[in-house]
Design a protein around this motif. Structure first.
Motif, PDB file in Angstrom:
ATOM      1  N   GLY A  80       0.835  -1.196   0.000  1.00 14.77           N
ATOM      2  CA  GLY A  80       0.000   0.000   0.000  1.00 14.77           C
ATOM      3  C   GLY A  80       0.865   1.239   0.000  1.00 14.77           C
ATOM      4  O   GLY A  80       2.096   1.162   0.052  1.00 14.77           O
ATOM      5  N   VAL A  81       0.226   2.393  -0.094  1.00 19.24           N
ATOM      6  CA  VAL A  81       0.956   3.648  -0.240  1.00 19.24           C
ATOM      7  C   VAL A  81       0.337   4.719   0.653  1.00 19.24           C
ATOM      8  O   VAL A  81      -0.889   4.877   0.702  1.00 19.24           O
ATOM      9  N   VAL A  82       1.201   5.433   1.362  1.00 18.90           N
ATOM     10  CA  VAL A  82       0.788   6.644   2.067  1.00 18.90           C
ATOM     11  C   VAL A  82       1.188   7.839   1.205  1.00 18.90           C
ATOM     12  O   VAL A  82       2.344   7.957   0.803  1.00 18.90           O
ATOM     13  N   ILE A  83       0.220   8.695   0.911  1.00 15.87           N
ATOM     14  CA  ILE A  83       0.524   9.972   0.250  1.00 15.87           C
ATOM     15  C   ILE A  83       0.238  11.054   1.286  1.00 15.87           C
ATOM     16  O   ILE A  83      -0.887  11.160   1.784  1.00 15.87           O
ATOM     17  N   VAL A  84       1.244  11.808   1.625  1.00 16.70           N
ATOM     18  CA  VAL A  84       1.050  12.881   2.600  1.00 16.70           C
ATOM     19  C   VAL A  84       1.534  14.186   1.979  1.00 16.70           C
ATOM     20  O   VAL A  84       2.571  14.213   1.331  1.00 16.70           O
ATOM     21  N   TYR A  85       0.756  15.231   2.177  1.00 17.91           N
ATOM     22  CA  TYR A  85       1.098  16.482   1.502  1.00 17.91           C
ATOM     23  C   TYR A  85       0.734  17.681   2.374  1.00 17.91           C
ATOM     24  O   TYR A  85      -0.096  17.595   3.284  1.00 17.91           O
ATOM     25  N   GLY A  86       1.377  18.799   2.031  1.00 18.04           N
ATOM     26  CA  GLY A  86       1.011  20.090   2.604  1.00 18.04           C
ATOM     27  C   GLY A  86       0.661  21.036   1.479  1.00 18.04           C
ATOM     28  O   GLY A  86       1.414  21.148   0.498  1.00 18.04           O
ATOM     29  N   SER A  87      -0.482  21.697   1.587  1.00 20.98           N
ATOM     30  CA  SER A  87      -0.975  22.532   0.487  1.00 20.98           C
ATOM     31  C   SER A  87      -1.654  23.764   1.058  1.00 20.98           C
ATOM     32  O   SER A  87      -2.508  23.653   1.940  1.00 20.98           O
ATOM     33  N   MET A  88      -1.276  24.946   0.577  1.00 21.60           N
ATOM     34  CA  MET A  88      -1.913  26.173   1.087  1.00 21.60           C
ATOM     35  C   MET A  88      -3.174  26.525   0.307  1.00 21.60           C
ATOM     36  O   MET A  88      -4.188  26.905   0.858  1.00 21.60           O
ATOM     37  N   TYR A  89      -3.106  26.433  -1.024  1.00 15.74           N
ATOM     38  CA  TYR A  89      -4.211  26.920  -1.855  1.00 15.74           C
ATOM     39  C   TYR A  89      -4.787  25.849  -2.775  1.00 15.74           C
ATOM     40  O   TYR A  89      -5.525  26.143  -3.698  1.00 15.74           O
ATOM     41  N   GLY A  90      -4.382  24.584  -2.534  1.00 20.95           N
ATOM     42  CA  GLY A  90      -5.049  23.482  -3.223  1.00 20.95           C
ATOM     43  C   GLY A  90      -4.303  22.881  -4.386  1.00 20.95           C
ATOM     44  O   GLY A  90      -4.705  21.818  -4.873  1.00 20.95           O
ATOM     45  N   ASN A  91      -3.245  23.538  -4.871  1.00 20.88           N
ATOM     46  CA  ASN A  91      -2.572  22.969  -6.041  1.00 20.88           C
ATOM     47  C   ASN A  91      -1.790  21.700  -5.690  1.00 20.88           C
ATOM     48  O   ASN A  91      -1.820  20.721  -6.444  1.00 20.88           O
ATOM     49  N   THR A  92      -1.103  21.710  -4.564  1.00 19.07           N
ATOM     50  CA  THR A  92      -0.379  20.484  -4.157  1.00 19.07           C
ATOM     51  C   THR A  92      -1.374  19.381  -3.829  1.00 19.07           C
ATOM     52  O   THR A  92      -1.110  18.197  -4.095  1.00 19.07           O
ATOM     53  N   ALA A  93      -2.527  19.762  -3.283  1.00 17.10           N
ATOM     54  CA  ALA A  93      -3.573  18.761  -3.008  1.00 17.10           C
ATOM     55  C   ALA A  93      -4.065  18.129  -4.302  1.00 17.10           C
ATOM     56  O   ALA A  93      -4.292  16.911  -4.383  1.00 17.10           O
ATOM     57  N   LYS A  94      -4.219  18.949  -5.345  1.00 18.58           N
ATOM     58  CA  LYS A  94      -4.624  18.408  -6.653  1.00 18.58           C
ATOM     59  C   LYS A  94      -3.624  17.363  -7.133  1.00 18.58           C
ATOM     60  O   LYS A  94      -3.998  16.323  -7.685  1.00 18.58           O
ATOM     61  N   MET A  95      -2.348  17.672  -6.924  1.00 15.33           N
ATOM     62  CA  MET A  95      -1.290  16.761  -7.369  1.00 15.33           C
ATOM     63  C   MET A  95      -1.366  15.437  -6.594  1.00 15.33           C
ATOM     64  O   MET A  95      -1.217  14.359  -7.169  1.00 15.33           O
ATOM     65  N   ALA A  96      -1.627  15.544  -5.292  1.00  5.70           N
ATOM     66  CA  ALA A  96      -1.753  14.330  -4.463  1.00  5.70           C
ATOM     67  C   ALA A  96      -2.907  13.472  -4.962  1.00  5.70           C
ATOM     68  O   ALA A  96      -2.794  12.239  -5.079  1.00  5.70           O
TER      69      ALA A  96
END
Ligand code: FEO
Length: 403
Positions: A254-270
Motif C-alpha cells: 500500500g501507499v501513504v501519500i502525505v502532503y502540505g498545500s496552502m491553496y489546493g494545487n499540491t492537493a490536486k497533485m496528491a
C-alpha cells in the motif's frame, strides 16, 4: 473483587483505564483512550509492579488496597520511571511506608528527581538476573535500556512464566471489557498498537531487537505489558508484530501519500497520484493532509506500508511548516525499507521539493522511484503526466515485490 482481574490465582491486574486525557505525552491524541496496567502479586510477600499516571490514581489506590485485602505491601517494583507508570508512586510510598522500592541503579536518581522526599532507606537496588523471592513466586529482572528510557527493565516471574514487560509489547487504547488477547477482537487494537509502537519506541528499533533477543530465551506463558491488552493465548503474535515493526519492515502492500498545500494545487497533485494508483490496482492508498491529520496517525501508516509519497508546497524557500516536522520525525526514526515518491509546488524560488530531497538524501534506506515533480501553481498537462508516472513506478515496484 470489583474491577480487578486475575492474571493467575494470586497475580492481579489492578490497572486503570484513562479515557479523559486528550493527548499522550501531551501531544499524541488518544481517541480510544489508554490503559495504564499495574499488577499485584500476593504471596508470602506482597509485591506491586508499576503504578499508573497522575489523574487516575484514586481508583488505582482503591484497587491496590482491595487486592492486598488488609495486608501490608512489601515491595514496589519500578520497571520504568516515566510518569505514566510512576505518577502514583509517591502516593503508594506514603500509604505503604514499609515497602521496599525495587529498581536498578538508573532508576533511583530518577525517583529522587521526581519525588525529592522519597525515603532512600527503602531503595532496593537489583541488577540483571537477581532473584526477588516472594515465597512461591521468584522474580527476576532483565534490563531493556531505551525501551523506552535508559532505566527501563522488565520483570519475569520464573514460577508462572509471566513477563511483566512494561512499555514493550504495549498499545494505545483503553481496555474495554476483556483484558486478554483471547477475550477481545485484536483488530480493534492493532492500529493503536502500531501507532503506539511507531511513535513511542520507533526510534529505538535496535534496542527493541536486543530486548526481543534477550527475552526470546525465556519460556513465556503470559506477557503483561504496562499498556493495552495482556497476552496468554498467542504470545508469539505480539512478539512477531514488535519484531517486524522494530526492523522497520512494512507489513502490507500500500501507499501513504502525505502532503502540505496552502491553496489546493499540491492537493490536486496528491489526488492525481492517488487516482492513478487506484487505476494501477493498488487497493490500499492512504492520502493525508499533513495540516489536518495528527502526525502520529500518519507515522503509524508509514510504518505499515511499503510506499511513501510526500508532497509539499514551498513556504519561505522551504518545506511547508506542517510537513517539515513529519520529515524531522521520520529522519529521527531513521526510516528505511520504503519506496519514495516526491512532488510539490512552487511559484518563484521553490524549497518544498528541495527540502524533501534533502530529507531523502539524509536517510540511507529510501529508494526514490521516479523523478520528483514540481509544478508552478496550477499543474499543467505535462505535470499530471509526470505525477502519473510516479504512481505507475510505485505500482510496478509494489507488484514486483508480490513475486
Ligand atoms: Fe508507558 Fe515510557 O512509558
Amino acid at each position: 473483587m470489583h474491577n480487578i482481574v486475575n492474571v493467575t490465582d494470586k497475580v492481579y491486574w489492578i490497572g486503570a483505564n484513562d479515557r479523559k486525557t486528550e493527548r499522550f505525552e501531551n501531544y499524541m491524541p488518544l481517541p480510544m483512550g489508554v490503559a495504564y496496567n499495574s499488577y499485584v502479586l500476593v504471596d508470602e510477600k506482597t509485591c506491586l509492579i508499576d503504578t499508573v499516571e497522575f489523574g487516575v490514581e484514586g481508583l488505582f489506590m482503591e484497587k491496590l488496597e482491595e487486592a492486598l485485602d488488609g495486608r501490608d505491601l512489601d515491595y514496589i517494583i519500578v520497571n520504568h520511571m516515566e510518569p505514566d507508570h510512576s505518577g502514583a508512586l509517591r502516593d503508594v510510598m506514603k500509604k505503604y511506608p514499609n515497602a521496599q522500592i525495587v529498581g536498578n541503579n538508573k532508576t533511583f536518581p530518577m525517583i529522587k528527581a521526581f519525588f525529592h522526599d522519597a525515603d532512600e532507606s527503602k531503595f532496593f537496588v537489583i541488577k540483571e538476573g537477581d532473584i526477588l523471592d516472594l515465597g512461591h513466586h521468584k522474580l527476576t529482572f532483565a534490563m531493556v535500556p531505551m525501551v523506552h528510557w535508559p532505566e527501563s527493565m522488565v520483570t519475569y516471574d520464573t514460577t508462572e512464566k509471566i513477563l511483566f514487560s512494561n512499555d514493550a509489547f504495549g498499545s494505545f487504547g483503553a481496555l474495554n471489557g476483556g483484558i486478554f488477547d483471547d477475550e477481545v477482537n485484536f483488530d480493534h487494537y492493532e492500529d493503536e498498537m502500531r501507532r503506539y509502537y511507531s511513535n513511542i519506541v520507533g526510534k529505538y528499533g535496535m534496542q527493541v531487537q536486543n530486548a526481543i533477543k534477550k527475552l526470546g530465551g525465556l519460556e513465556i506463558k503470559y506477557i503483561c505489558p504496562s499498556h493495552g491488552i495482556l497476552w496468554r493465548s498467542d504470545v508469539a503474535k505480539v512478539i512477531r508484530h514488535f519484531d517486524y515493526w522494530s526492523r522497520l519492515e512494512p507489513e502490507a502492500e500500500g501507499v501513504v501519500i502525505v502532503y502540505g498545500s496552502m491553496y489546493g494545487n499540491t492537493a490536486k497533485m496528491a489526488n492525481a497520484i492517488a487516482t492513478e494508483l487506484g487505476k494501477q490496482g493498488i487497493k490500499e492508498v492512504k492520502v493525508y493532509d499533513a495540516s489536518k491529520t495528527d502526525h502520529s496517525f500518519i507515522i503509524s501508516d508509514i510504518w505499515k506500508y511499503k510506499g511513501l509519497i510526500i508532497g509539499s508546497c514551498s513556504h519561505n524557500n522551504a518545506v511547508y511548516p506542517k510537513v517539515q516536522p513529519l520529515l524531522h520525525k521520520l529522519q529521527n526514526y531513521t526510516l528505511k525499507n520504503r519506496y519514495l515518491g516526491i512532488f510539490g509546488n512552487m511559484m518563484w524560488s521553490g524549497g518544498g521539493v528541495r527540502g524533501i530531497e534533502a530529507f531523502s538524501d539524509a536517510l540511507n534506506g529510501l529508494e526514490v522511484i521516479a523523478d520528483p515533480v514540481e509544478a508552478k501553481g496550477n499543474p499543467t498537462k505535462e505535470d499530471y503526466e509526470k505525477l502519473e508516472l510516479i504512481a505507475q513506478r510505485m505500482a510496478e515496484k509494489l507488484k514486483e515485490d508480490r513475486a
